[in-house]
Motif scaffolding. Structure first.
Motif, PDB file in Angstrom:
ATOM      1  N   ASP A 269       0.833  -1.198   0.000  1.00  0.00           N
ATOM      2  CA  ASP A 269       0.000   0.000   0.000  1.00  0.00           C
ATOM      3  C   ASP A 269       0.871   1.253   0.000  1.00  0.00           C
ATOM      4  O   ASP A 269       0.568   2.243  -0.682  1.00  0.00           O
ATOM      5  CB  ASP A 269      -0.909   0.007   1.232  1.00  0.00           C
ATOM      6  N   ILE A 270       1.950   1.228   0.799  1.00  0.00           N
ATOM      7  CA  ILE A 270       2.866   2.370   0.833  1.00  0.00           C
ATOM      8  C   ILE A 270       3.506   2.574  -0.531  1.00  0.00           C
ATOM      9  O   ILE A 270       3.581   3.698  -1.046  1.00  0.00           O
ATOM     10  CB  ILE A 270       3.952   2.156   1.909  1.00  0.00           C
ATOM     11  N   ALA A 271       3.972   1.486  -1.131  1.00  0.00           N
ATOM     12  CA  ALA A 271       4.617   1.577  -2.444  1.00  0.00           C
ATOM     13  C   ALA A 271       3.668   2.159  -3.481  1.00  0.00           C
ATOM     14  O   ALA A 271       4.055   3.025  -4.289  1.00  0.00           O
ATOM     15  CB  ALA A 271       5.107   0.203  -2.883  1.00  0.00           C
ATOM     16  N   ALA A 272       2.418   1.687  -3.487  1.00  0.00           N
ATOM     17  CA  ALA A 272       1.436   2.176  -4.453  1.00  0.00           C
ATOM     18  C   ALA A 272       1.145   3.655  -4.224  1.00  0.00           C
ATOM     19  O   ALA A 272       1.008   4.430  -5.185  1.00  0.00           O
ATOM     20  CB  ALA A 272       0.150   1.360  -4.350  1.00  0.00           C
ATOM     21  N   ALA A 273       1.057   4.067  -2.964  1.00  0.00           N
ATOM     22  CA  ALA A 273       0.787   5.467  -2.649  1.00  0.00           C
ATOM     23  C   ALA A 273       1.935   6.354  -3.118  1.00  0.00           C
ATOM     24  O   ALA A 273       1.714   7.450  -3.664  1.00  0.00           O
ATOM     25  CB  ALA A 273       0.558   5.638  -1.147  1.00  0.00           C
ATOM     26  N   ILE A 274       3.165   5.900  -2.921  1.00  0.00           N
ATOM     27  CA  ILE A 274       4.338   6.675  -3.352  1.00  0.00           C
ATOM     28  C   ILE A 274       4.398   6.764  -4.874  1.00  0.00           C
ATOM     29  O   ILE A 274       4.702   7.816  -5.440  1.00  0.00           O
ATOM     30  CB  ILE A 274       5.628   6.057  -2.784  1.00  0.00           C
ATOM     31  N   ALA A 275       4.095   5.652  -5.539  1.00  0.00           N
ATOM     32  CA  ALA A 275       4.106   5.659  -7.009  1.00  0.00           C
ATOM     33  C   ALA A 275       3.111   6.666  -7.567  1.00  0.00           C
ATOM     34  O   ALA A 275       3.386   7.362  -8.552  1.00  0.00           O
ATOM     35  CB  ALA A 275       3.795   4.259  -7.538  1.00  0.00           C
ATOM     36  N   THR A 276       1.949   6.781  -6.918  1.00  0.00           N
ATOM     37  CA  THR A 276       0.909   7.701  -7.382  1.00  0.00           C
ATOM     38  C   THR A 276       1.223   9.148  -7.015  1.00  0.00           C
ATOM     39  O   THR A 276       1.113  10.049  -7.844  1.00  0.00           O
ATOM     40  CB  THR A 276      -0.456   7.306  -6.778  1.00  0.00           C
ATOM     41  N   ALA A 277       1.623   9.369  -5.770  1.00  0.00           N
ATOM     42  CA  ALA A 277       1.820  10.736  -5.279  1.00  0.00           C
ATOM     43  C   ALA A 277       3.140  11.339  -5.716  1.00  0.00           C
ATOM     44  O   ALA A 277       3.245  12.554  -5.902  1.00  0.00           O
ATOM     45  CB  ALA A 277       1.726  10.755  -3.750  1.00  0.00           C
TER      46      ALA A 277
END
Length: 415
Positions: A269-277
């Motif tokens: 979830d953290i990785a996906a959030a960083i990729a998006t933001a």
């Protein structure tokens, strides 16, 4: 006009600022309900500079004001406060003005010196009860997230060249982490792990090991009985003078209260959030840092130990420098990862198959994730065994770190 001074427990309304820009207000109502609302002018900006990604809507702009909460603050603000022993020390330090366990009281007491660029001040212009009103010494009025006994300090420019509490909010340029009786050599452990991260190309804060005798005027409520070095790290949320740089941790990003920092999300979830933001490249840098935690046996990389930073005008985030790096397995041999990685927490279960599952859940390319892990493993083994700072770690602690790195080298080298 005469300035009025109040105890934090007497405040009913607090204005929230990003540096000097008002972004909203927190109101305490009868029954201990705490409600946060955005300032109308800030809402018209669409939420720029960014207070938190948790307040941004999927279509842009700001979400509706969060629902009032009983007895606690909304998650973003609750995560600005210390936890456990550090919170207890600050509540004791402000005994009589701050009621134990009351988030609003503590935020009012410490709101002028919070992590990042957030400032929380009394709406009516009142100031916290002045120390000289009671004939007391200067109070510690900073907040640092986490449970470790620590202080926000500044270096004296005078002859003594010591370290002391800042007299003005925001002047603390360093975080001082004190040794622990429960975890021998913890300062040296973290110091060496930060050096390792820097050696393999990661962005880390400046740091040094100092003596307790270097400090002046440590309040008795923050004294610890452990002997050993104090770890001093440069604050990356503070600029020159009193300039503040905004940051938020992943518990704030996901709107998770501190009590759920070990369960509020998984690493993918953290990785996906960083990729998006931020960017996919930043997400892969997160993977490298996560791989380092696995390789060195760091079981405490929960949601609050990963952060975003908002440089410049604060409109867009970047990945903050890595911090709170240490090996926990010497103190808890059966320790595991703080969050789930590919459905697993056990270090020895984090094989290539788990990284592939992680990549799929994070919507990152498998090949990119596996390459980031293998390169990190290679760089750790090329640097750790000759790293000068490793010799500072107590032999028993070092032996356990070495053993874990060898085990994980074998585990991660098998497809």
């Amino acid at each position: 006009m005469t300035q009025s001074y109040l105890a934090p427990s007497a405040f009913k309304s607090l204005d929230v600022f990003l540096n000097t820009l008002k972004v909203g207000t927190i109101v305490r109502t009868p029954g201990d309900f705490n409600a946060f609302s955005f300032d109308p002018a800030y809402r018209l900006t669409g939420g720029v500079p960014v207070l938190s990604l948790s307040f941004r809507s999927a279509t842009g702009g700001l979400r509706k004001d969060p629902q009032p909460m009983v007895g606690v603050l909304p998650a973003f603000f609750a995560n600005l406060l210390p936890e456990d022993k550090l919170r207890a020390a600050l509540e004791k330090h402000h005994a009589g003005d701050v009621r134990p366990g009351n988030d609003f009281d503590l935020l009012a007491a410490l709101g002028a010196d919070l992590p990042g660029a957030v400032r929380v001040l009394a709406t009516d212009g009142s100031e916290i009860r002045a120390p000289h009103e009671e004939g007391a010494l200067t109070k510690a009025r900073f907040s640092l997230a986490g449970v470790h006994m620590k202080l926000s300090v500044m270096k004296n420019a005078g002859k003594s060249r010591g370290l002391t509490l800042p007299l003005v909010a925001g002047e603390g340029q360093y975080i001082a982490k004190f040794p622990s009786t429960a975890f021998p050599g913890v300062s040296e452990n973290e110091y060496a792990n930060l050096a390792l991260a820097e050696a393999i190309g990661m962005d880390v804060p400046e740091r040094e090991l100092v003596e307790r005798s270097d400090f002046e005027g440590i309040p008795k409520d923050f004294q610890t009985f452990a002997d050993g070095k104090v770890l001093l790290t440069k604050r990356f949320d503070r600029g020159a003078g009193t300039r503040r740089v905004h940051i938020e941790d992943m518990a704030q990003v996901f709107g998770v209260h501190p009590s759920r920092k070990y369960e509020g999300a998984a690493y993918h979830d953290i990785a996906a959030a960083i990729a998006t933001a931020v960017s996919p490249a930043a997400a892969l840098e997160f993977v490298r840092r996560l791989a380092l935690a696995v390789i060195t046996g760091n079981g405490d990389m929960h949601l609050k130990n990963w952060s975003l930073i908002y440089p410049g005008e604060g409109a867009a985030p970047e990945l903050a420098p890595v911090y709170d790096l240490l090996s926990t397995v010497p103190y808890s041999p059966a320790d595991s990862l703080a969050l789930s990685l590919g459905g697993e927490k056990s270090f020895k279960a984090i094989t290539a198959a788990r990284w592939k599952r992680f990549a799929n859940r994070a919507r990152l390319p498998e090949s990119g994730v596996l390459l980031a892990v293998s390169e990190t493993l290679e760089r750790v083994n090329a640097s750790w065994w000759t790293l000068p700072e490793r010799t500072l770690i107590p032999k028993r602690v070092l032996s356990r770190i070495d053993g874990h790195i060898k085990t994980m080298t074998t585990t991660l080298s098998v497809d």
